[in-house]
Design an enzyme around this catalytic site. Structure first.
Site, PDB file in Angstrom:
ATOM      1  CG  ASP A 470      53.198 -84.022  17.483  1.00  0.00           C
ATOM      2  OD1 ASP A 470      53.471 -83.854  16.278  1.00  0.00           O
ATOM      3  OD2 ASP A 470      52.360 -83.330  18.094  1.00  0.00           O
ATOM      4  CD  GLU A 473      57.519 -82.816  12.013  1.00  0.00           C
ATOM      5  OE1 GLU A 473      56.421 -83.410  11.998  1.00  0.00           O
ATOM      6  OE2 GLU A 473      57.966 -82.250  13.020  1.00  0.00           O
ATOM      7  CG  ASP A 551      49.620 -79.576  13.966  1.00  0.00           C
ATOM      8  OD1 ASP A 551      49.114 -80.606  14.433  1.00  0.00           O
ATOM      9  OD2 ASP A 551      50.741 -79.167  14.311  1.00  0.00           O
TER      10      ASP A 551
END
Length: 887
Positions: A470, A473, A551
């Site tokens: 997770d 980015e 999300d």
């Protein structure tokens, strides 16, 4: 899971850049470029490659142009000459790509251009002044490059007094970007004549057919942004770029599909306009080179295969990973985790994987365990694995800066962290607080990171544990736009601005390599396929593992937008994808959670997930009748796994999407070109989810000329537009005539328990009384299939005979030469829909064998052949004879 610093709430538009906040986009958007000329005397052709010199007439900057021919694809590469070491994206192009090269065919040179033949149907014309490229298919214009003269390539230069603002530094809020290389952006336009619809450019929460961003009644909207970001509670309708970026676009019109892929990992903006006569687009990236692939189709499936030849097919997933995944931020401790596991058995709901979020660690130190909450992690994993299930733990890219944390200290000592512009290890803020970030641009760092997953290197981990990346980015709570500053420095002196969109993919890749290396030791001799979920993604991520849409929120808008989002991601080559069932934020009511499970059961990646502050929502907590409805949806997923696993075989070999827009299979059906609230699962199953609260009906399209059957009842349904009644028990789904769908009907607790279960073949006949289908089986976990240890069968029904033979398409040559895969699995039922005259009175027998028991189902829609006991590994034929013929 997303950021949650105290000053972050719902999505804040002004926390993120728009085009006018990015100097390169502001100065190039909508602007015609200077005149670039191909030097005619420099044009040379050698086999598959044309090379030439390109000159900017305004400043005499020189560039090297290369035009390479591949099967079904043209590659245009432009870089500065001499080479100034501009960044070119690694680890994306397939090593087999050179084998796709073909020699240019017929060449016709004129004073202002040269025309080249790629194939009998495809011609490519390179215009010299102004520089442009025109592609025709079957004599009709298909793709135009620089037809609107927006090509601009900002050459690297020395800083001079009086240079324009934004060239050498810019600021956004309190963050300054030093921009030491100055302006280096690239812009070009692509047009698709005769086309009204273009698709692609994930990731955005928006419709399937890309809406125009310019030329809309005088308005100018934000362009589609491609820049991987951690976006808190993203909007359900926005051009804003989210967690992933794949700069690929597919254009479709009746009779032709084509595509374009720009291999560039820098921040990018794409405008779409739809003037009369076609779609025009402008692409602008902050840095890098022009490395553009034009895929000439001509069908949607051909474009998918051409893109897969460039960036790869989907990694063959483990079978368990196609089951249901139960996740939450966070399961509190071992007792909680095991109680949830037991809850699925208590309520007879199948599932395969339980997930642990960041709270399972020792103070957000990844590859560790909280010794109080999880004192016996190995025993917990073995307990769960005893029922054929797996566990996933989260491993994020930020590493807590703690000299007593071995992972941090080893990487620090080796100099493996990303540096700031002054050469120091970058210190960013994320879940653990002060954090460092591995420089995964460096192959040596990726190799080292992968060793952390070897047996004995990840304390408390067993061979039953898999991983979730997770925040990759990457997310940095105190960074500009919640990510890295662009002037950070990577391996080889590369600025982060050049690599941003590929960073998460490289981290994902290194983690997956670690699990493959672990599997080689734990599961010798054939190893163990990796399962690593990633939030960030880029072109080529499909070769590594699955992704999800991030999300989302528990509301009807996010439920609805998940359909075009997952469709778009599939069109971009990433078949193994899905959305968090139920929505990550917020608390769904019984109706919404039911509708989400009913849709999610068809997502290629099927996981329920929820935020720390939401109410618990395991499937049985909503009470009856909701629990039964959710159970039925999840069981429906498991019944379809033989079909879904076979679809992934084709995604692996030829890049065919698992989820498909209606136009992908019905390319002439113009009424389907903008349909985004339905989808096809493979070729044979159409799903029309219920996406509106309180709905008692929904409209849907069953495209002609196909024959259709209601998937639950087998009743024939005419092609066309319909308004159908819906109940809370299920969502409309249909079988397409002409297809055979393999199923496993026995209810089990997990995929491991289904391994030897028999197969049901559902044969849905087309208007000609024919059908075709496949079944792919292997051990579901290892790499033995690469050496031929698999079974791939083809089933065909024609003229009253159902035949089973070995599949002879892509990949079958490996089986013919490799190790045998042995299975005793049999066909236990054959269900035939659409028999002429109805299902009553038919006689069924194995050709050369005995008669079989067969009868109409109670509803009178299907002929059911019971217990034929035919081995799926064998060749056989079954004859169906109508009663009149036996009288």
């Amino acid at each position: 899971m997303t950021t949650a610093p105290e000053d972050v709430g719902a999505f804040k538009d002004n926390d993120f850049k728009k085009c006018t906040d990015s100097a390169f986009c502001k100065r190039l958007r909508g602007q015609k470029g200077e005149v670039y000329e191909v030097q005619p005397s420099s044009v040379k052709i050698d086999g598959s490659q044309l090379t030439a010199s390109l000159v900017n007439e305004a400043n005499q900057a020189t560039f090297q142009l290369a035009l390479t021919a591949y099967k079904g694809t043209v590659r245009l590469n432009v870089n500065e000459a001499p080479d100034k070491n501009r960044f070119q994206v690694p680890s994306v192009l397939q090593p087999t790509l050179p084998k796709q090269e073909v020699a240019w065919g017929k060449q016709t040179k004129q004073s202002g251009s040269i025309a080249l033949s790629l194939s009998d149907s495809v011609s490519v014309t390179l215009a010299f002044k102004p520089f442009a490229l025109h592609v025709t298919v079957d004599g009709k214009p298909a793709i135009d490059f620089n037809g609107n003269q927006m090509f601009a390539f900002e050459h690297l230069r020395e800083k001079k007094e009086g240079d324009p603002e934004g060239w050498w530094e810019e600021t956004f809020k309190s963050h300054a970007d030093s921009k030491p290389k100055g302006p280096e952006a690239i812009s070009f336009d692509l047009s698709f004549p005769g086309t009204s619809h273009v698709y692609g450019l994930p990731e955005h929460a928006t419709g399937l057919s890309l809406k125009p961003t310019t030329g809309v009644e005088g308005e100018q909207h934000e362009p589609y942004r491609l820049y991987n970001l951690d976006v808190f509670e993203y909007l359900a309708e926005s051009n804003f770029g989210l967690y992933g970026a794949v700069p690929v676009m597919q254009a479709h019109r009746a009779g032709l599909s084509v595509g374009a892929f720009w291999l560039n990992a820098a921040e990018m903006y794409v405008d779409v306009s739809k003037p009369a006569g076609g779609v025009s687009t402008q692409w602008i990236a902050e840095s890098g080179v022009l490395d553009l692939f034009l895929m000439v189709g001509p069908t949607p499936g051909a474009v998918a295969a051409q893109y897969a030849a460039i960036t790869g097919g989907t990694a063959m997933p483990q079978l368990f990973s196609l089951g249901y995944h139960q996740c939450r931020w966070n399961y509190n401790d071992e007792a909680d985790t095991l109680a949830v596991d037991a809850g699925f058995d208590e309520h007879d709901i199948p599932y395969d994987v339980i997930w642990l979020d960041i709270e399972h660690t020792d103070g957000k130190r990844y590859l560790t365990w909280d010794s109080k909450a999880f004192p016996h992690p190995e025993a917990m994993q073995d307990n769960i694995a005893s029922r054929g299930r797996k566990i996933v733990t989260i491993v994020d890219p930020h590493i807590k800066r703690d000299a007593n944390y071995p992972v941090f200290k080893t990487a620090e000592d080796k100099g493996y962290y990303v540096k700031d512009k002054d050469g120091k290890d970058y210190d960013g803020w994320c879940w653990p607080g002060s954090s460092s970030y591995l420089d995964v641009v460096n192959p040596q760092v990726r190799e080292w990171w992968s060793t952390n997953f070897l047996p004995g290197h990840y304390p408390g981990a067993t061979k039953h544990l898999y991983v979730w990346n997770d925040m990759n980015e990457p997310s940095v709570f105190n960074g500009p736009e919640i990510t890295f500053p662009k002037d950070l420095v990577h391996h080889g002196g590369v600025e982060h601005r050049d690599v941003h969109n590929v960073f998460g993919k490289l981290y994902h890749e290194a983690t997956a390599a670690g699990l493959v290396a672990r599997g080689a030791k734990e599961y010798a001799p054939h190893g163990d396929r990796a399962f690593v979920l990633s939030r960030a993604f880029f072109a080529g991520t499909q070769t590594v593992g699955p992704i999800w849409t991030g999300d989302n929120t528990a509301d009807w808008d996010h439920l609805a937008v998940s359909v075009p989002m997952v469709l778009t991601i599939n069109l971009a080559g990433i078949a193994f994808s899905g959305a968090d069932v139920g929505g990550f934020f917020g608390n769904p009511d019984a109706e919404l959670i039911t509708r989400w499970y009913q849709l999610g059961a068809y997502y290629p990646f099927f996981r329920g997930h929820a935020h720390l502050e939401t109410a618990r929502r395991e499937p049985w907590l909503f009470g009856e009748p909701t629990t039964t409805r959710i159970r039925n949806a999840i069981r429906g997923r498991y019944a379809l796994l033989p079909y879904i696993y076979t679809l992934f075989r084709h995604a692996h070999l030829t890049g065919q999407p698992v989820w498909r827009p209606l136009w992908f299979e019905f390319p002439e059906a113009e009424e389907a070109f903008a349909t985004e609230d339905q989808f096809l699962l493979g070729r044979g199953v159409l799903v029309a989810p219920v996406l509106q609260q309180g709905a008692s009906t929904r409209s849907l399209l069953l495209p002609a000329p196909a024959t259709w059957y209601h998937a639950k009842t087998g009743a024939s349904v005419a092609a066309g537009k319909h308004e159908v009644a819906v109940t809370m028990e299920d969502i409309p789904s249909y079988l397409r005539g002409g297809h055979i769908v393999p199923r496993r009907e026995r209810a089990r607790r997990s995929t491991a328990a289904m391994h030897t279960d028999p197969i049901t073949l559902v044969v849905a006949l087309d208007s000609n009384g024919a059908a075709d289908g496949e079944l792919f089986l292997d051990d579901g976990s290892s790499f033995a299939y690469e050496k031929g240890a698999f079974l791939h069968r083809r089933f065909r029904y024609k003229d009253g005979v159902l035949i089973s033979t070995a599949y002879e398409g892509a990949g079958s040559e490996v089986a013919a030469s490799g190790d045998a895969f042995k299975t005793e699995v049999k066909v236990e039922r054959i269900v035939v829909l659409g028999l002429p005259g109805g299902p009553k009175g038919w006689q069924v027998a194995v050709v050369g064998g005995s008669a079989l028991e067969a009868a109409s189902d109670a509803a009178g829609h299907a002929l059911v052949v019971k217990q034929p006991a035919l081995a799926v590994a064998a060749d056989w034929s079954v004859q169906l004879t109508p009663a009149a013929a036996t009288a």
